[in-house]
Design an enzyme around this catalytic site. Structure first.
Site, PDB file in Angstrom:
ATOM      1  N   GLU A  66      -1.910  -4.650   1.872  1.00 55.49           N
ATOM      2  CA  GLU A  66      -0.838  -3.789   1.354  1.00 55.49           C
ATOM      3  C   GLU A  66      -1.354  -2.366   1.494  1.00 55.49           C
ATOM      4  O   GLU A  66      -2.383  -2.021   0.910  1.00 55.49           O
ATOM      5  CB  GLU A  66      -0.561  -4.088  -0.124  1.00 55.49           C
ATOM      6  CG  GLU A  66      -0.331  -5.554  -0.458  1.00 55.49           C
ATOM      7  CD  GLU A  66       1.031  -6.066  -0.047  1.00 55.49           C
ATOM      8  OE1 GLU A  66       1.830  -5.288   0.508  1.00 55.49           O
ATOM      9  OE2 GLU A  66       1.289  -7.254  -0.275  1.00 55.49           O
ATOM     10  N   CYS A  81       1.433   4.601  -4.061  1.00 54.50           N
ATOM     11  CA  CYS A  81       1.719   4.271  -2.664  1.00 54.50           C
ATOM     12  C   CYS A  81       3.203   4.484  -2.387  1.00 54.50           C
ATOM     13  O   CYS A  81       3.598   4.739  -1.264  1.00 54.50           O
ATOM     14  CB  CYS A  81       1.321   2.841  -2.374  1.00 54.50           C
ATOM     15  SG  CYS A  81       1.891   1.717  -3.642  1.00 54.50           S
TER      16      CYS A  81
END
Ligand code: NAD
Length: 515
Positions: free
Chosen positions: A283, A317
């Site tokens: 990720e 993020c």
């Protein structure tokens, strides 16, 4: 008893006195932990560890939080060996029993949420609500994965039969030892989530947390241990990138979840499988765009974008770092966003009214300063642009950069957002998609046809429309599955979503001939 006020990332304000009193008490408790020495925990036993490093508070670098004795190479071998020894019996433990231990762990995390959140504020600089959200998300991720196993009956399903004489069952089975490498910015949720998914599925785990999240990770390990997870099922290797590299390279690590930067994630993705393919979930970063149509409610758009651009100092993020705005509303939108940037309260993350705390370290301050200097040369600063003090920087809004500028491509991970005018929604979508990354995106418009166009074309794993609580941020387990497309994620299956736990499992088709 009054029900506990529930904090999620969509919680906009908390005027709740009980919440603040409980956090303040948690802060006292967390402060009483400071000065601890942390070492690797392997097979339920603390090891001496190797080289030491200190973790200090980004908001006050003179505050020593803990000393960490990094895992040595032998500790990595021992942790993987312990996890391998524990794997057979954990996999054989009935799933009902596994999820009951993990639900207990989730409840302990929730019970301890105030002291854990306060520690996190000190360790990575999250404000009160963001830190409480991270802790509660950790508990909810684990709960959600328990529910997935339950709803799927432990992933055991009878298949069709070709004759009465045989029966086939599809069973999803764990891989064995699962490595988890976590980033600094969600120091609990992105350790607890992948570890929780791996554990409910019957794998054993070796966690290598971010160095700057070492203390929070140690407290997570305490919750899992106190819940009754057997020794060896969850092992922690504190340390830096080198320890992570040793874990990635270990041949007995059967599967791995990495969360962190694009550069590191891609190198792990390319190198993890050696003699045969092994599952690796990476990720990675984002360069998340919001699009503001001429049909948008501009106040709503400015509120949602400010929250996503500046929340946790732009270090999510999912942070919004690019905004494409239709030219007719460009000026009023920029004015509204600049106003928001100027009114954000920046300060001590443990203080009640703070929205934006410090950035994580002096390297992040340097990235901020470099982006500001570049903008002064190629564009305009319309709000912010200065370092306040230490690791505290001003939420910053810039305009005038060319659409292909590096500041519109590179993930900066500081509270810095660039706004670009566009002539059409089509142009905005083309620019928003013109990146290797594809984590989150946001759209503001009152026009349903435009909303459909956005949803059809945007290349991102998590998208939001007209959301004041966060244009691109604030996913919650079981509500918004969270995972990236393209260079933001390798698996196409999202955390806190319906297909996540299956990634930690491999299918076995079992045909038994009965007569
Ligand atoms: P990072 O890549 O620097 O480090 C992440 C982790 O990997 C740390 O534990 C680090 O020690 C370890 N590591 C570094 N180099 C390694 C190597 N060569 N081998 C093995 N392990 C190694 O990231 P960070 O600064 O901690 O976190 C911020 C980044 O994470 C941002 O890019 C952000 O977008 C990304 N992120 C992504 C998601 C997501 O869900 N997609 C969530 C949070 C953060």
């Amino acid at each position: 008893m009054t029900e506990k006020f529930r904090v999620t990332y969509a919680t906009l304000t908390a005027d709740n006195e009980d919440l603040h009193a409980a956090y303040d008490k948690g802060l006292d408790e967390a402060r009483s932990w400071l000065g601890a020495t942390l070492t690797p925990t392997i097979d339920g036993v603390a090891r001496p560890g190797g080289d030491a490093f200190e973790v200090t508070s980004p908001g006050d670098p003179s505050l020593l939080l803990c000393t960490v004795k990094s895992a040595a190479a032998a500790d990595v071998d021992d942790a993987v060996a312990a996890a391998k020894r524990a794997a057979t019996s954990w996999a054989a433990t009935p799933w009902q029993q596994r999820i009951s231990v993990l639900r207990k762990a989730a409840d302990l995390i929730s019970e301890r949420s105030n002291e854990l959140a306060a520690l996190m504020s000190l360790e990575v600089g999250k404000n009160r609500l963001e830190a409480l959200g991270d802790v509660e998300e950790s508990a909810d991720l684990i709960r959600y994965y328990c529910r997935q196993v339950e709803d799927n009956n432990g992933f055991v399903r009878p298949m069709e039969q070709l004759s009465d004489a045989e029966q086939t069952t599809s069973v999803l089975r764990p891989y064995g030892v699962w490595g988890v490498i976590s980033p600094f910015n969600f120091p609990m949720a992105l350790a607890a989530g992948p570890a929780g998914g791996a554990l409910v599925a019957g794998n054993t785990v070796v966690l290598k947390p971010s160095p700057q999240g070492s203390f929070t990770a140690a407290k997570l390990a305490e919750c899992l241990g106190d819940a009754g997870l057997p020794a060896g099922v969850f092992n922690v290797l504190p340390g830096g990138d080198v320890v992570g590299g040793l874990l990635v390279a270990h041949p007995d690590v059967a599967g791995l979840t990495f969360t962190g930067s694009y550069q590191v994630g891609m190198s792990i993705y390319r190198s993890f499988a050696t003699s045969y393919p092994k599952p690796v979930v990476c990720e990675m970063g984002g360069k998340n765009a919001a699009i503001v149509s001429a049909q948008a409610d501009l106040d709503l758009a400015a509120a949602g974008i400010a929250r996503s651009a500046f929340g946790f100092s732009g270090q999510k993020c999912s942070a919004c770092s690019r905004v494409y705005v239709q030219r007719e509303v460009f000026e009023p939108f920029v004015a509204a966003l600049a106003e928001k940037a100027k009114s954000v309260v920046v300060g001590d993350p443990t203080a009640r009214d703070t929205f934006v705390g410090p950035v994580i370290d002096p390297a992040a301050v340097q990235r901020f300063l470099a982006a500001v200097a570049h903008t002064r040369e190629h564009g305009q600063i319309v709000a912010g642009g200065n370092v306040i003090d230490g690791n505290y920087v001003q939420p910053t809004v810039v305009t005038g950069l060319p659409a292909d500028d590096r500041l519109l491509r590179d993930e900066l991970f500081v509270p810095f957002v660039a706004v670009v005018p566009v002539d059409s929604l089509d142009e905005a979508l083309t620019l928003a998609n013109d990146t290797d990354l594809g984590l989150t995106a946001g759209f503001f418009s009152a026009d349903d046809a435009e909303v459909d166009q956005f949803l059809d074309r945007i290349e991102a794993g998590v998208v939001y429309v007209n959301r004041a609580a966060g244009a691109t941020t604030g996913a919650w387990p079981g509500v918004q599955p969270f995972g990236g497309w393209k260079g933001s994620g390798t698996s196409g299956k999202a955390g806190g979503g319906l297909y996540y736990v299956q990634q930690f499992l491999r299918e076995q088709s079992r045909t038994v001939v009965t007569r």
